[in-house]
Design an enzyme around this catalytic site. Structure first.
Site, PDB file in Angstrom:
ATOM      1  N   HIS A  21       0.844  -1.204   0.000  1.00  0.00           N
ATOM      2  CA  HIS A  21       0.000   0.000   0.000  1.00  0.00           C
ATOM      3  C   HIS A  21       0.878   1.254   0.000  1.00  0.00           C
ATOM      4  CE1 HIS A  21      -3.097  -2.737   2.112  1.00  0.00           C
ATOM      5  NE2 HIS A  21      -3.558  -2.501   0.916  1.00  0.00           N
ATOM      6  N   LYS A  45     -15.307  -8.470   4.240  1.00  0.00           N
ATOM      7  CA  LYS A  45     -14.032  -8.812   4.858  1.00  0.00           C
ATOM      8  C   LYS A  45     -14.105  -8.629   6.360  1.00  0.00           C
ATOM      9  CE  LYS A  45     -10.994  -7.883   0.997  1.00  0.00           C
ATOM     10  NZ  LYS A  45      -9.810  -7.201   0.518  1.00  0.00           N
ATOM     11  N   ARG A  95      -2.056  -5.458  -8.764  1.00  0.00           N
ATOM     12  CA  ARG A  95      -0.961  -6.436  -8.699  1.00  0.00           C
ATOM     13  C   ARG A  95      -0.968  -7.393  -9.871  1.00  0.00           C
ATOM     14  NH1 ARG A  95      -2.762  -7.733  -2.725  1.00  0.00           N
ATOM     15  NH2 ARG A  95      -4.623  -7.080  -3.839  1.00  0.00           N
ATOM     16  N   SER A 133      -3.153  -8.036   2.236  1.00  0.00           N
ATOM     17  CA  SER A 133      -3.527  -7.925   3.647  1.00  0.00           C
ATOM     18  C   SER A 133      -4.092  -9.247   4.161  1.00  0.00           C
ATOM     19  CB  SER A 133      -4.553  -6.804   3.831  1.00  0.00           C
ATOM     20  OG  SER A 133      -3.989  -5.569   3.492  1.00  0.00           O
TER      21      SER A 133
HETATM   22  P1  ADP Z   1      -9.892  -3.611  -0.594  1.00  0.00           P
HETATM   23  O1  ADP Z   1     -10.598  -4.355   0.462  1.00  0.00           O
HETATM   24  O2  ADP Z   1     -10.616  -2.387  -1.044  1.00  0.00           O
HETATM   25  O3  ADP Z   1      -9.380  -4.438  -1.744  1.00  0.00           O
HETATM   26  P2  ADP Z   1      -7.167  -3.493   0.341  1.00  0.00           P
HETATM   27  O4  ADP Z   1      -6.723  -2.859   1.620  1.00  0.00           O
HETATM   28  O5  ADP Z   1      -7.000  -4.952   0.210  1.00  0.00           O
HETATM   29  O6  ADP Z   1      -8.645  -3.016   0.179  1.00  0.00           O
HETATM   30  O7  ADP Z   1      -6.431  -2.794  -0.888  1.00  0.00           O
HETATM   31  C1  ADP Z   1      -6.526  -1.417  -1.129  1.00  0.00           C
HETATM   32  C2  ADP Z   1      -5.898  -1.103  -2.480  1.00  0.00           C
HETATM   33  O8  ADP Z   1      -4.505  -1.395  -2.448  1.00  0.00           O
HETATM   34  C3  ADP Z   1      -6.445  -1.939  -3.638  1.00  0.00           C
HETATM   35  O9  ADP Z   1      -6.445  -1.136  -4.803  1.00  0.00           O
HETATM   36  C4  ADP Z   1      -5.452  -3.054  -3.773  1.00  0.00           C
HETATM   37  O10 ADP Z   1      -5.446  -3.580  -5.074  1.00  0.00           O
HETATM   38  C5  ADP Z   1      -4.181  -2.306  -3.458  1.00  0.00           C
HETATM   39  N1  ADP Z   1      -3.123  -3.191  -2.971  1.00  0.00           N
HETATM   40  C6  ADP Z   1      -3.188  -4.085  -1.970  1.00  0.00           C
HETATM   41  N2  ADP Z   1      -2.013  -4.714  -1.791  1.00  0.00           N
HETATM   42  C7  ADP Z   1      -1.163  -4.186  -2.712  1.00  0.00           C
HETATM   43  C8  ADP Z   1       0.198  -4.428  -3.080  1.00  0.00           C
HETATM   44  N3  ADP Z   1       0.933  -5.344  -2.457  1.00  0.00           N
HETATM   45  N4  ADP Z   1       0.720  -3.708  -4.090  1.00  0.00           N
HETATM   46  C9  ADP Z   1      -0.047  -2.788  -4.732  1.00  0.00           C
HETATM   47  N5  ADP Z   1      -1.330  -2.529  -4.464  1.00  0.00           N
HETATM   48  C10 ADP Z   1      -1.888  -3.207  -3.467  1.00  0.00           C
END
Ligand code: ADP
Length: 151
Positions: A21, A45, A95, A133
């Site tokens: 992130h 989630k 990703r 996450s």
């Molecule tokens: P959500 O529940 O909305 O998917 P996340 O916290 O999982 O929320 O992810 C928020 C954003 O960050 C999303 O656009 C996700 O694709 C991006 N993201 C999550 N992990 C990574 C990573 N390792 N590299 C790049 N982007 C990421």
């Protein structure tokens, strides 16, 4: 009402906020005047690793070096949150093709609801590809050290 400032909302669950992130935030710094990390309540989630307040504190620490970045919690639709903050951009990280296919209809629907709002996708660097996450949470719940994945 429009705001000439380039304000981006980076919405997500951030449970927890990872170095993946943070990588997206760092890449977005030169593109936007302000970036608001918006911690949403995602009905599909579970938040198990930490309480939401710990999560907020964790993000505040991680973004402390970046004055144009702030963090807030929100309920409801991301477009409503954007309108409230006069943000014309939604920032999301990609990703892989699965992320892309998941994100595309959300971006299209958000634009249908407000065509002043543009979703901007930034791709991750290879070393962050495997960091999600959900996986970090699972490792942590099974007593593995996850500090290297957290800012
Ligand atoms: P959500 O529940 O909305 O998917 P996340 O916290 O999982 O929320 O992810 C928020 C954003 O960050 C999303 O656009 C996700 O694709 C991006 N993201 C999550 N992990 C990574 C990573 N390792 N590299 C790049 N982007 C990421």
């Amino acid at each position: 009402m429009t705001n000439n400032k380039r304000i981006a909302v980076f919405p997500g669950s951030f449970n927890p906020f990872t170095i993946g992130h943070l990588d997206i935030i760092k890449k977005a710094l030169p593109l936007f005047d302000e970036i608001i990390i918006a911690i949403g309540k995602n009905s599909t989630k579970k938040s198990q690793l930490k309480t939401e307040d710990n999560n907020l504190e964790q993000i505040k620490k991680a973004i402390a070096p970046y004055p144009s970045v702030s963090v807030e919690q929100y309920n409801g639709l991301t477009v409503d949150f954007c309108q409230k903050h006069q943000a014309r951009f939604i920032l999301r990280g990609i990703r892989n093709t699965i992320d892309f296919e998941y994100e595309k209809p959300i971006a299209q629907m958000n634009r249908k609801m407000d065509n002043n709002i543009l979703t901007v996708f930034l791709t991750t660097d290879e070393q962050y590809n495997a960091i999600s996450s959900t996986i970090i949470r699972e490792l942590s719940e099974n007593e593995k050290d996850v500090t290297e994945f957290l800012p």
